[in-house]
Design an enzyme around this catalytic site. Structure first.
Site, PDB file in Angstrom:
ATOM      1  N   LYS A  15       0.837  -1.216   0.000  1.00  0.00           N
ATOM      2  CA  LYS A  15       0.000   0.000   0.000  1.00  0.00           C
ATOM      3  C   LYS A  15       0.869   1.262   0.000  1.00  0.00           C
ATOM      4  O   LYS A  15       0.341   2.373  -0.016  1.00  0.00           O
ATOM      5  CB  LYS A  15      -0.874   0.034   1.270  1.00  0.00           C
ATOM      6  N   SER A  16       2.181   1.106   0.046  1.00  0.00           N
ATOM      7  CA  SER A  16       3.049   2.286   0.161  1.00  0.00           C
ATOM      8  C   SER A  16       2.872   3.277  -0.998  1.00  0.00           C
ATOM      9  O   SER A  16       2.782   4.486  -0.752  1.00  0.00           O
ATOM     10  CB  SER A  16       4.513   1.859   0.281  1.00  0.00           C
ATOM     11  N   THR A  59      10.884  -3.661   2.090  1.00  0.00           N
ATOM     12  CA  THR A  59      10.114  -4.630   2.860  1.00  0.00           C
ATOM     13  C   THR A  59      10.676  -6.037   2.654  1.00  0.00           C
ATOM     14  O   THR A  59      11.758  -6.202   2.077  1.00  0.00           O
ATOM     15  CB  THR A  59       8.600  -4.482   2.547  1.00  0.00           C
ATOM     16  N   LYS A  63      15.183  -6.089   4.350  1.00  0.00           N
ATOM     17  CA  LYS A  63      15.468  -5.038   5.342  1.00  0.00           C
ATOM     18  C   LYS A  63      16.881  -5.139   5.917  1.00  0.00           C
ATOM     19  O   LYS A  63      17.488  -4.125   6.250  1.00  0.00           O
ATOM     20  CB  LYS A  63      14.430  -5.074   6.465  1.00  0.00           C
ATOM     21  N   ASP A  99       9.505   1.117  11.471  1.00  0.00           N
ATOM     22  CA  ASP A  99       8.548   0.107  11.960  1.00  0.00           C
ATOM     23  C   ASP A  99       8.407   0.175  13.482  1.00  0.00           C
ATOM     24  O   ASP A  99       7.299   0.127  14.021  1.00  0.00           O
ATOM     25  CB  ASP A  99       9.025  -1.313  11.605  1.00  0.00           C
ATOM     26  N   ALA A 121       9.889 -14.275  15.424  1.00  0.00           N
ATOM     27  CA  ALA A 121      11.281 -13.867  15.672  1.00  0.00           C
ATOM     28  C   ALA A 121      11.920 -13.364  14.390  1.00  0.00           C
ATOM     29  O   ALA A 121      13.134 -13.376  14.242  1.00  0.00           O
ATOM     30  CB  ALA A 121      12.067 -15.056  16.239  1.00  0.00           C
ATOM     31  N   TYR A 208      -2.316  -6.568   8.205  1.00  0.00           N
ATOM     32  CA  TYR A 208      -3.427  -5.659   7.944  1.00  0.00           C
ATOM     33  C   TYR A 208      -4.202  -6.105   6.709  1.00  0.00           C
ATOM     34  O   TYR A 208      -3.716  -6.927   5.930  1.00  0.00           O
ATOM     35  CB  TYR A 208      -2.930  -4.218   7.762  1.00  0.00           C
TER      36      TYR A 208
HETATM   37  P1  NDP Z   1       9.870 -12.669   8.567  1.00  0.00           P
HETATM   38  O1  NDP Z   1       9.814 -13.502   7.339  1.00  0.00           O
HETATM   39  O2  NDP Z   1      11.158 -11.989   8.925  1.00  0.00           O
HETATM   40  O3  NDP Z   1       9.444 -13.578   9.846  1.00  0.00           O
HETATM   41  C1  NDP Z   1       8.289 -14.385   9.807  1.00  0.00           C
HETATM   42  C2  NDP Z   1       8.042 -14.979  11.192  1.00  0.00           C
HETATM   43  O4  NDP Z   1       6.757 -15.614  11.160  1.00  0.00           O
HETATM   44  C3  NDP Z   1       9.034 -16.028  11.627  1.00  0.00           C
HETATM   45  O5  NDP Z   1       9.282 -15.873  13.011  1.00  0.00           O
HETATM   46  C4  NDP Z   1       8.319 -17.348  11.329  1.00  0.00           C
HETATM   47  O6  NDP Z   1       8.686 -18.416  12.182  1.00  0.00           O
HETATM   48  C5  NDP Z   1       6.903 -16.950  11.669  1.00  0.00           C
HETATM   49  N1  NDP Z   1       5.876 -17.785  11.057  1.00  0.00           N
HETATM   50  C6  NDP Z   1       5.524 -17.831   9.745  1.00  0.00           C
HETATM   51  N2  NDP Z   1       4.501 -18.683   9.571  1.00  0.00           N
HETATM   52  C7  NDP Z   1       4.198 -19.182  10.791  1.00  0.00           C
HETATM   53  C8  NDP Z   1       3.237 -20.124  11.249  1.00  0.00           C
HETATM   54  N3  NDP Z   1       2.349 -20.691  10.419  1.00  0.00           N
HETATM   55  N4  NDP Z   1       3.194 -20.411  12.578  1.00  0.00           N
HETATM   56  C9  NDP Z   1       4.073 -19.824  13.436  1.00  0.00           C
HETATM   57  N5  NDP Z   1       5.019 -18.933  13.053  1.00  0.00           N
HETATM   58  C10 NDP Z   1       5.086 -18.618  11.737  1.00  0.00           C
HETATM   59  O7  NDP Z   1       8.678 -11.614   8.411  1.00  0.00           O
HETATM   60  P2  NDP Z   1       8.561 -10.144   9.020  1.00  0.00           P
HETATM   61  O8  NDP Z   1       8.969 -10.142  10.438  1.00  0.00           O
HETATM   62  O9  NDP Z   1       9.198  -9.155   8.114  1.00  0.00           O
HETATM   63  O10 NDP Z   1       6.969  -9.901   8.897  1.00  0.00           O
HETATM   64  C11 NDP Z   1       6.072 -10.533   9.784  1.00  0.00           C
HETATM   65  C12 NDP Z   1       4.668  -9.988   9.546  1.00  0.00           C
HETATM   66  O11 NDP Z   1       4.617  -8.601   9.853  1.00  0.00           O
HETATM   67  C13 NDP Z   1       4.189 -10.130   8.100  1.00  0.00           C
HETATM   68  O12 NDP Z   1       2.893 -10.665   8.135  1.00  0.00           O
HETATM   69  C14 NDP Z   1       4.172  -8.694   7.585  1.00  0.00           C
HETATM   70  O13 NDP Z   1       3.173  -8.502   6.611  1.00  0.00           O
HETATM   71  C15 NDP Z   1       3.851  -7.915   8.869  1.00  0.00           C
HETATM   72  N6  NDP Z   1       4.281  -6.503   8.856  1.00  0.00           N
HETATM   73  C16 NDP Z   1       3.358  -5.506   9.052  1.00  0.00           C
HETATM   74  C17 NDP Z   1       3.735  -4.169   9.070  1.00  0.00           C
HETATM   75  C18 NDP Z   1       2.708  -3.094   9.255  1.00  0.00           C
HETATM   76  O14 NDP Z   1       3.030  -1.928   9.025  1.00  0.00           O
HETATM   77  N7  NDP Z   1       1.519  -3.401   9.700  1.00  0.00           N
HETATM   78  C19 NDP Z   1       5.133  -3.753   8.901  1.00  0.00           C
HETATM   79  C20 NDP Z   1       6.055  -4.875   8.735  1.00  0.00           C
HETATM   80  C21 NDP Z   1       5.621  -6.191   8.707  1.00  0.00           C
HETATM   81  P3  NDP Z   1       9.829 -19.501  11.735  1.00  0.00           P
HETATM   82  O15 NDP Z   1      11.139 -18.882  12.131  1.00  0.00           O
HETATM   83  O16 NDP Z   1       9.486 -20.696  12.545  1.00  0.00           O
HETATM   84  O17 NDP Z   1       9.683 -19.710  10.265  1.00  0.00           O
END
Ligand code: NDP
Length: 264
Positions: A15-16, A59, A63, A99, A121, A208
């Site tokens: 959406k940016s 994104t 990052k 963020d 994490a 979101y």
């Molecule tokens: P990453 O890919 O860095 O991390 C994803 C994380 O989700 C990991 O810890 C992973 O665990 C976990 N995960 C994925 N699927 C599952 C599952 N089914 N069950 C349990 N754990 C799961 O992603 P980001 O940290 O960059 O993004 C995370 C979320 O944040 C995204 O949905 C993104 O859209 C949202 N976001 C929203 C923003 C906003 O402005 N509202 C801004 C930035 C991000 P594992 O290590 O076990 O794989």
């Protein structure tokens, strides 16, 4: 005319461009904002420069690479180790992480958390854990797989795997995983979440644009909930503040972005 873009992969959902172009149009700023799907790692800095961009957002999954691409890192981004906002100044790339502060702003008037549980994490979880540490609010990270925990523990965070965890009282329970983003999965087994929600005050999902299974489950237990829309706007408004030479009040940028992105 200045040019900006968001880098990521996938990127079509972002959406940016909508948010930033609305600000530019509304305030008669001669700038354009697009999106760019980066193919693989290692080309971010070169692409940023070859497109002659003034600024960019970054994104998933770039990052950390953006952090390495910067000549100067500002503020909390240094502690997080990742950057979501780039700004070219005198030929140098400046990096910010909006963020963490954007997210924290969304808690205002909602909750003053005493004990926080972050599910996940990844990059976002780490940004949120870092701002809680800055604010001296106790915070635990909980992740499905173990491999991401070690660097977090080394950085001084409290971080556990699912097997090591037994639910206790947290007032703020945050989903910072991508569980529920494009599937119907919960970030933690249902029974554990239900137990957490009994003691919780707010269930917050950073995702979101949809009601996730995590938020649905919390609502079914009459817990207050929040999705990631406000965070999206706050982090984008803070990026726009940096893009526009810090000359436009943050409140103006935030108000415009709320106007163009309706509540889901
Ligand atoms: P990453 O890919 O860095 O991390 C994803 C994380 O989700 C990991 O810890 C992973 O665990 C976990 N995960 C994925 N699927 C599952 C599952 N089914 N069950 C349990 N754990 C799961 O992603 P980001 O940290 O960059 O993004 C995370 C979320 O944040 C995204 O949905 C993104 O859209 C949202 N976001 C929203 C923003 C906003 O402005 N509202 C801004 C930035 C991000 P594992 O290590 O076990 O794989």
């Amino acid at each position: 005319m200045r040019h900006y873009a968001v880098f990521g992969n996938p990127i079509s959902h972002s959406k940016s461009p909508l948010l930033h172009n609305f600000v530019f149009r509304s305030l008669n700023i001669p700038s354009l904002y697009g999106r760019y799907a980066l193919q693989g790692s290692g080309s971010l800095a070169e692409t940023f420069r070859s497109l002659r961009l003034t600024g960019a957002n970054v994104t998933v999954p770039f990052k950390e690479e953006a952090f390495d691409a910067c000549d100067t890192i500002h503020g909390i981004a240094q502690k997080i180790g990742s950057v979501n906002t780039l700004r070219l100044e005198d030929g140098k790339i400046n990096g910010y992480n909006t963020d963490a502060e954007g997210f924290y702003k969304t808690l205002e008037g909602k909750i003053s958390p005493k004990r926080v549980l972050i599910l996940g994490a990844g990059g976002t979880a780490k940004a949120l854990a870092t701002i809680f540490r800055e604010k001296q609010i106790p915070c635990t990270l909980l992740n499905r797989s173990k491999h991401r925990l070690e660097p977090l523990i080394k950085a001084g965070h409290s971080a556990l795997s699912h097997e090591e965890f037994s639910p206790s009282a947290f007032d703020l329970i945050l989903n910072a995983t991508s569980a529920g983003l494009s599937d119907d999965s919960l970030p933690l087994p249902k029974e554990q979440l239900q137990e957490l929600f009994v003691h919780g005050s707010l269930a917050y999902d950073v995702i979101y644009g949809k009601e996730t299974p995590f938020l649905r489950l919390a609502k079914a237990q009459n817990l207050s909930t929040q999705d990631g829309r406000a965070m999206l706007i706050e982090q984008a408004a803070l990026s726009a503040f940096y893009f526009n030479d810090q000359n436009i009040p943050l409140e103006t940028l935030r108000a415009l972005m709320h106007q163009i992105l309706p509540a889901s």
